[in-house]
Design a protein around this motif. Structure first.
Motif, PDB file in Angstrom:
ATOM      1  N   LYS A  98       0.900  -1.050  -0.051  1.00  0.00           N
ATOM      2  CA  LYS A  98      -0.037   0.012  -0.079  1.00  0.00           C
ATOM      3  C   LYS A  98       0.907   1.389   0.047  1.00  0.00           C
ATOM      4  O   LYS A  98       0.651   2.253  -0.915  1.00  0.00           O
ATOM      5  CB  LYS A  98      -0.888  -0.032   0.950  1.00  0.00           C
ATOM      6  N   GLU A 147      -6.621  -8.517   5.463  1.00  0.00           N
ATOM      7  CA  GLU A 147      -5.152  -8.666   5.251  1.00  0.00           C
ATOM      8  C   GLU A 147      -4.706 -10.017   4.739  1.00  0.00           C
ATOM      9  O   GLU A 147      -4.950 -11.201   5.472  1.00  0.00           O
ATOM     10  CB  GLU A 147      -4.222  -8.233   6.453  1.00  0.00           C
ATOM     11  N   ASP A 202      -9.925  -4.217   1.363  1.00  0.00           N
ATOM     12  CA  ASP A 202      -8.973  -3.324   2.056  1.00  0.00           C
ATOM     13  C   ASP A 202      -8.775  -3.957   3.407  1.00  0.00           C
ATOM     14  O   ASP A 202      -7.693  -3.459   4.221  1.00  0.00           O
ATOM     15  CB  ASP A 202      -8.719  -2.105   1.742  1.00  0.00           C
ATOM     16  N   SER A 236      -5.104  -3.118  -5.602  1.00  0.00           N
ATOM     17  CA  SER A 236      -4.857  -1.665  -5.511  1.00  0.00           C
ATOM     18  C   SER A 236      -4.985  -1.043  -4.068  1.00  0.00           C
ATOM     19  O   SER A 236      -5.768  -1.502  -3.525  1.00  0.00           O
ATOM     20  CB  SER A 236      -5.789  -0.774  -6.680  1.00  0.00           C
ATOM     21  N   SER A 237      -3.979  -0.275  -3.973  1.00  0.00           N
ATOM     22  CA  SER A 237      -4.296   0.611  -2.653  1.00  0.00           C
ATOM     23  C   SER A 237      -4.768   2.045  -2.607  1.00  0.00           C
ATOM     24  O   SER A 237      -5.200   2.753  -1.784  1.00  0.00           O
ATOM     25  CB  SER A 237      -2.989   0.603  -2.020  1.00  0.00           C
ATOM     26  N   GLN A 247       2.901   1.814  -3.321  1.00  0.00           N
ATOM     27  CA  GLN A 247       2.063   2.254  -4.380  1.00  0.00           C
ATOM     28  C   GLN A 247       1.853   3.775  -4.080  1.00  0.00           C
ATOM     29  O   GLN A 247       1.770   4.349  -5.160  1.00  0.00           O
ATOM     30  CB  GLN A 247       0.725   1.717  -4.402  1.00  0.00           C
ATOM     31  N   GLU A 248       1.677   4.257  -2.943  1.00  0.00           N
ATOM     32  CA  GLU A 248       1.246   5.704  -2.662  1.00  0.00           C
ATOM     33  C   GLU A 248       2.726   6.216  -2.976  1.00  0.00           C
ATOM     34  O   GLU A 248       2.692   7.460  -3.417  1.00  0.00           O
ATOM     35  CB  GLU A 248       1.019   5.753  -1.308  1.00  0.00           C
ATOM     36  N   GLY A 306      -6.999  -7.330   0.465  1.00  0.00           N
ATOM     37  CA  GLY A 306      -6.092  -6.069   0.886  1.00  0.00           C
ATOM     38  C   GLY A 306      -6.100  -4.965  -0.182  1.00  0.00           C
ATOM     39  O   GLY A 306      -5.537  -3.912  -0.035  1.00  0.00           O
ATOM     40  N   SER A 307      -7.009  -5.035  -1.110  1.00  0.00           N
ATOM     41  CA  SER A 307      -7.317  -4.260  -2.195  1.00  0.00           C
ATOM     42  C   SER A 307      -8.376  -3.198  -2.027  1.00  0.00           C
ATOM     43  O   SER A 307      -9.429  -3.533  -1.547  1.00  0.00           O
ATOM     44  CB  SER A 307      -7.418  -4.746  -3.703  1.00  0.00           C
TER      45      SER A 307
END
Length: 350
Positions: free
Chosen positions: A110, A206, A203, A217-218, A113-114, A196-197
């Motif tokens: 997560k 886990e 999300d 995706s996060s 990606q951020e 977790g997406s």
């Protein structure tokens, strides 16, 4: 057929009949379709030209596809690389001429990606010779899959088709199903997600072993159009691993982890369908990146026939290892965008 560039040679998949009504569309690197078509359109519009650097972030497949497409069209390429980009892929990208910049260190996917998206913003402020490809948000990436949909239609004359694939950025499954429906096909679209997406709201669950970042995706993705999907499946790393190993053991197909998750789902789907209706699942890439975390533990793999999904009606009921929801092409309940442009297969007529 003689090709002028390797990207043209590898973009089309091999269609493989595995058993009964179950088929695999096996790509060497699936997103070559979308990058070639997207860059061609950008060049035609004058949005990019010689000297431009095409920029995006990637966990692997898109990076390779973008580097190949830039190599073909003579453009520069800059990749903000996820920690899932391994040394073998990194070397290939660099030799192809791409600049590979690792994202800032992160404790999980997560944050990874951020960090990648944040770095893109910094680069765009610093340089005016960069064009952000926005594989997650610009539906120009839908265009390339029209050719793939035509390939499916030519090889499967049946009216009813079931298509199974990772959701990811939304383009491969969403565009292919859209084009096939425009061609008159009755397509049931099954989207596969990791736990977790944020896409399709898992999300809060886990998966401690998750490494299939490319199909989840996060952050919200505008290219994911929830109204295109009939069913959503959430599959754990463990069940995806079982699928990838069985696909190699039983059918001789060496493919990536997301392909394993799609095989697990599609095998179950095909068994519940009429034997006359094909079930086709997408194999996005090869298995080389997953030798150690997936294939080296092949002695621990369970038969996919022993794996069953839990049918759920609520996001609160999601739990490892495999859940399925009848999505029924609805828009509500997911934090995704719904942007459209004139190039979208939802507005374009075949």
């Amino acid at each position: 057929m003689i090709h002028s560039h390797i990207s043209e040679a590898i973009k089309s998949p091999d269609l493989i009949h595995l058993q009964d009504n179950l088929y695999l569309s096996r790509f060497e690197s699936m997103k070559v379709y979308s990058t070639l078509a997207a860059i061609k359109r950008l060049l035609e519009r004058g949005a990019v030209s010689e000297g431009h650097t095409l920029l995006d972030s990637s966990s692997g497949i898109y990076a390779y596809a973008l580097a190949l497409a830039c190599h073909k069209f003579g453009l520069k390429c800059h990749i903000i690389a996820s920690k899932t980009v391994d040394p073998t892929l990194k070397v290939q990208l660099e030799i192809l001429g791409a600049t590979v910049e690792p994202a800032a260190s992160a404790s999980n996917l997560k944050m990874d990606q951020e960090n990648r998206v944040r770095r893109i913003g910094e680069l765009l402020k610093q340089r005016d010779d960069m064009h952000w490809m926005q594989q997650y948000h610009d539906d120009i990436h839908y265009l390339g899959y029209k050719e793939f949909a035509q390939l499916i239609a030519e090889n499967f004359p049946q009216e009813k088709l079931t298509l199974v694939g990772g959701v990811g950025s939304g383009c491969s499954t969403g565009a292919t199903a859209s084009y096939l429906r425009q061609m008159g096909k009755d397509v049931s679209l099954h989207g596969v997600q990791p736990f977790g997406s944020v896409t399709f709201n898992s999300d809060h669950v886990e998966d401690p072993d998750i490494i299939i970042a490319g199909i989840g995706s996060s952050i919200p993705f505008n290219n994911v159009r929830s109204e295109l999907y009939d069913y959503i499946h959430w599959v754990s790393f463990d069940y995806s691993r079982h699928g990838a190993i069985e696909l190699l053991r039983k059918h001789g197909v060496f493919a990536g982890l997301s392909t394993g998750s799609c095989y697990t789902v599609s095998r179950s789907c095909a068994a519940m369908m009429s034997s006359d209706d094909p079930c086709i699942f997408l194999g996005a890439d090869m298995g080389y990146r997953y030798v150690d975390p997936v294939f080296s533990k092949h002695s621990q793999a369970r038969p996919v026939a022993d794996l069953y999904p839990k049918m759920v009606d609520s996001f609160e009921d999601l739990a490892l290892d495999w859940c399925t929801m009848a999505w029924k092409r609805r828009k509500s309940g997911v934090p995704v965008g719904n942007s459209k442009t004139a190039d979208s297969p939802l507005t374009e007529r075949a």
